[in-house]
Motif scaffolding. Structure first.
Motif, PDB file in Angstrom:
ATOM      1  N   ALA A  49       0.799  -1.323  -0.182  1.00 48.72           N
ATOM      2  CA  ALA A  49       0.169  -0.082  -0.088  1.00 48.72           C
ATOM      3  C   ALA A  49       0.942   1.074   0.068  1.00 48.72           C
ATOM      4  N   THR A  50       0.318   2.196  -0.647  1.00 50.98           N
ATOM      5  CA  THR A  50       1.098   3.732  -0.654  1.00 50.98           C
ATOM      6  C   THR A  50       0.483   4.325   0.758  1.00 50.98           C
ATOM      7  N   VAL A  51       1.762   5.235   1.124  1.00 49.26           N
ATOM      8  CA  VAL A  51       1.706   5.967   2.213  1.00 49.26           C
ATOM      9  C   VAL A  51       0.340   6.641   2.364  1.00 49.26           C
ATOM     10  N   ASP A  52      -0.186   7.196   1.107  1.00 52.46           N
ATOM     11  CA  ASP A  52      -1.512   7.671   1.299  1.00 52.46           C
ATOM     12  C   ASP A  52      -2.880   6.712   1.474  1.00 52.46           C
ATOM     13  N   ALA A  53      -2.812   5.745   1.078  1.00 50.13           N
ATOM     14  CA  ALA A  53      -3.808   4.596   1.208  1.00 50.13           C
ATOM     15  C   ALA A  53      -3.673   4.461   2.629  1.00 50.13           C
ATOM     16  N   VAL A  54      -2.494   4.251   3.299  1.00 49.05           N
ATOM     17  CA  VAL A  54      -2.293   3.870   4.578  1.00 49.05           C
ATOM     18  C   VAL A  54      -2.875   4.826   5.491  1.00 49.05           C
ATOM     19  N   ALA A  55      -2.583   6.138   5.102  1.00 49.79           N
ATOM     20  CA  ALA A  55      -3.104   7.257   5.992  1.00 49.79           C
ATOM     21  C   ALA A  55      -4.756   7.464   6.049  1.00 49.79           C
ATOM     22  N   LEU A  56      -5.126   7.115   4.980  1.00 49.50           N
ATOM     23  CA  LEU A  56      -6.716   6.931   4.682  1.00 49.50           C
ATOM     24  C   LEU A  56      -7.337   5.925   5.690  1.00 49.50           C
ATOM     25  N   LEU A  57      -6.590   4.643   5.355  1.00 46.81           N
ATOM     26  CA  LEU A  57      -7.140   3.703   6.153  1.00 46.81           C
ATOM     27  C   LEU A  57      -6.983   3.788   7.808  1.00 46.81           C
ATOM     28  N   ARG A  58      -6.044   4.617   8.012  1.00 38.76           N
ATOM     29  CA  ARG A  58      -6.011   5.000   9.477  1.00 38.76           C
ATOM     30  C   ARG A  58      -7.140   5.852   9.860  1.00 38.76           C
ATOM     31  N   ARG A  59      -7.284   6.741   9.227  1.00 40.80           N
ATOM     32  CA  ARG A  59      -8.566   7.753   9.731  1.00 40.80           C
ATOM     33  C   ARG A  59      -9.874   7.024   9.422  1.00 40.80           C
ATOM     34  N   LEU A  60     -10.057   6.017   8.610  1.00 33.61           N
ATOM     35  CA  LEU A  60     -11.387   5.319   8.368  1.00 33.61           C
ATOM     36  C   LEU A  60     -11.281   4.328   9.619  1.00 33.61           C
ATOM     37  N   ALA A  61     -10.199   3.790  10.111  1.00 33.75           N
ATOM     38  CA  ALA A  61     -10.192   2.876  11.331  1.00 33.75           C
ATOM     39  C   ALA A  61     -10.388   3.714  12.727  1.00 33.75           C
ATOM     40  N   GLN A  62      -9.970   5.016  12.685  1.00 34.19           N
ATOM     41  CA  GLN A  62     -10.198   5.786  13.878  1.00 34.19           C
ATOM     42  C   GLN A  62     -11.891   5.912  14.097  1.00 34.19           C
ATOM     43  N   ARG A  63     -12.455   6.090  12.860  1.00 37.89           N
ATOM     44  CA  ARG A  63     -13.969   6.384  12.850  1.00 37.89           C
ATOM     45  C   ARG A  63     -14.699   5.121  12.897  1.00 37.89           C
ATOM     46  N   ASN A  64     -14.285   4.100  12.453  1.00 38.23           N
ATOM     47  CA  ASN A  64     -15.099   2.749  12.123  1.00 38.23           C
ATOM     48  C   ASN A  64     -14.725   1.749  12.772  1.00 38.23           C
ATOM     49  N   GLY A  65     -13.546   1.765  13.543  1.00 40.14           N
ATOM     50  CA  GLY A  65     -12.920   0.613  14.147  1.00 40.14           C
ATOM     51  C   GLY A  65     -12.054  -0.435  13.136  1.00 40.14           C
ATOM     52  N   PRO A  66     -12.025  -1.581  13.454  1.00 36.23           N
ATOM     53  CA  PRO A  66     -11.222  -2.473  12.664  1.00 36.23           C
ATOM     54  C   PRO A  66     -11.680  -2.516  11.250  1.00 36.23           C
ATOM     55  N   LEU A  67     -11.052  -2.580  10.044  1.00 35.85           N
ATOM     56  CA  LEU A  67     -11.202  -2.553   8.867  1.00 35.85           C
ATOM     57  C   LEU A  67     -10.898  -4.055   8.042  1.00 35.85           C
ATOM     58  N   MET A  68     -11.543  -4.117   7.001  1.00 36.18           N
ATOM     59  CA  MET A  68     -11.253  -5.072   5.927  1.00 36.18           C
ATOM     60  C   MET A  68     -11.092  -4.645   4.560  1.00 36.18           C
ATOM     61  N   MET A  69     -10.614  -5.046   3.555  1.00 38.91           N
ATOM     62  CA  MET A  69     -10.999  -4.826   2.262  1.00 38.91           C
ATOM     63  C   MET A  69     -11.221  -6.107   1.371  1.00 38.91           C
ATOM     64  N   HIS A  70     -11.769  -5.739   0.389  1.00 43.62           N
ATOM     65  CA  HIS A  70     -12.013  -6.961  -0.572  1.00 43.62           C
ATOM     66  C   HIS A  70     -11.990  -6.289  -1.859  1.00 43.62           C
ATOM     67  N   GLN A  71     -11.062  -6.947  -2.874  1.00 44.88           N
ATOM     68  CA  GLN A  71     -10.940  -6.696  -4.151  1.00 44.88           C
ATOM     69  C   GLN A  71     -12.033  -7.217  -4.879  1.00 44.88           C
ATOM     70  N   SER A  72     -12.826  -5.997  -5.237  1.00 40.79           N
ATOM     71  CA  SER A  72     -14.228  -6.604  -6.022  1.00 40.79           C
ATOM     72  C   SER A  72     -13.861  -7.216  -7.438  1.00 40.79           C
ATOM     73  N   GLY A  73     -14.640  -7.984  -7.590  1.00 43.53           N
ATOM     74  CA  GLY A  73     -14.475  -8.445  -8.868  1.00 43.53           C
ATOM     75  C   GLY A  73     -15.325  -8.135 -10.026  1.00 43.53           C
ATOM     76  N   GLY A  74     -16.006  -7.010  -9.979  1.00 37.52           N
ATOM     77  CA  GLY A  74     -16.746  -6.404 -11.084  1.00 37.52           C
ATOM     78  C   GLY A  74     -18.252  -6.057 -10.499  1.00 37.52           C
ATOM     79  N   CYS A  75     -19.154  -6.102 -11.229  1.00 37.39           N
ATOM     80  CA  CYS A  75     -20.529  -6.195 -11.252  1.00 37.39           C
ATOM     81  C   CYS A  75     -20.921  -4.366 -10.844  1.00 37.39           C
ATOM     82  N   CYS A  76     -21.553  -4.056  -9.885  1.00 36.59           N
ATOM     83  CA  CYS A  76     -21.996  -2.748 -10.117  1.00 36.59           C
ATOM     84  C   CYS A  76     -20.964  -1.725  -9.542  1.00 36.59           C
TER      85      CYS A  76
END
Length: 173
Positions: free
Chosen positions: A8-35
């Motif tokens: 991950a880039t520094v910017d992606a990690v910084a955004l994940l940190r902000r989101l984790a502060q607000r939402n608690g533990p996170l997870m990511m899923h590489q979506s395979g298409g659709c909507c």
């Protein structure tokens, strides 16, 4: 295998940190298409049900700076497991995913949506030696994760300053 499947880039990690502060533990899923097209999606931990055949690309350690490795496996808000569907993994298994962030509106389902930013997957094809090193590795599937199996700490750096530090980026020199 020491080459990470996800960085991950520094910017992606910084955004994940902000989101984790607000939402608690996170997870990511590489979506395979659709909507939402094929995009990395960020959710509160447990809000997206990982399938038995989904593949864990790795657990991003939000404590790390570029080039650093952790002495122990991250947990709680510092650990972001990154998943991909089994069928999509088969198509991408020769590629290191580079999680980046760019200006724009993310998916309505992903937590970064109101931030004016969106996560973006970039990729770097593994070298023939790296592909060979993965040949004997059995990926950690959702079923094994559900039974409590976890990877150890990353042994190679997971955080890069910019996406171009990990892979060629069109338009960047």
């Amino acid at each position: 295998m020491t080459v990470p499947r996800i960085v991950a880039t520094v910017d992606a990690v910084a955004l994940l940190r902000r989101l984790a502060q607000r939402n608690g533990p996170l997870m990511m899923h590489q979506s395979g298409g659709c909507c939402d097209g094929s995009a990395p999606m960020c959710y509160p931990q447990g809000e997206f049900l990982v399938g038995d055949r989904d593949v864990l690309l790795g657990v991003l350690d939000l404590r790390l700076a570029p080039g650093a490795v952790g002495a122990d496996a991250p947990d709680g808000v510092h650990a972001v497991p990154v998943w991909i569907s089994g069928s999509q993994f088969e198509a991408w298994k020769h590629t290191q995913l580079v999680l980046d962030v760019v200006p724009g509106r993310g998916s309505g389902f992903s937590l970064e949506s109101p931030e004016g930013l969106r996560f973006l997957s970039r990729g770097r094809a593994y070298t023939p030696d790296e592909v060979a090193a993965f040949a004997d590795e059995e990926p950690l599937l959702g079923a094994r994760w559900e039974s409590g199996e976890r990877p150890g700490p990353a042994t190679e750096p997971q955080v890069v300053e910019t996406a171009s530090d990990a892979c060629p980026v069109p338009g960047m020199t």
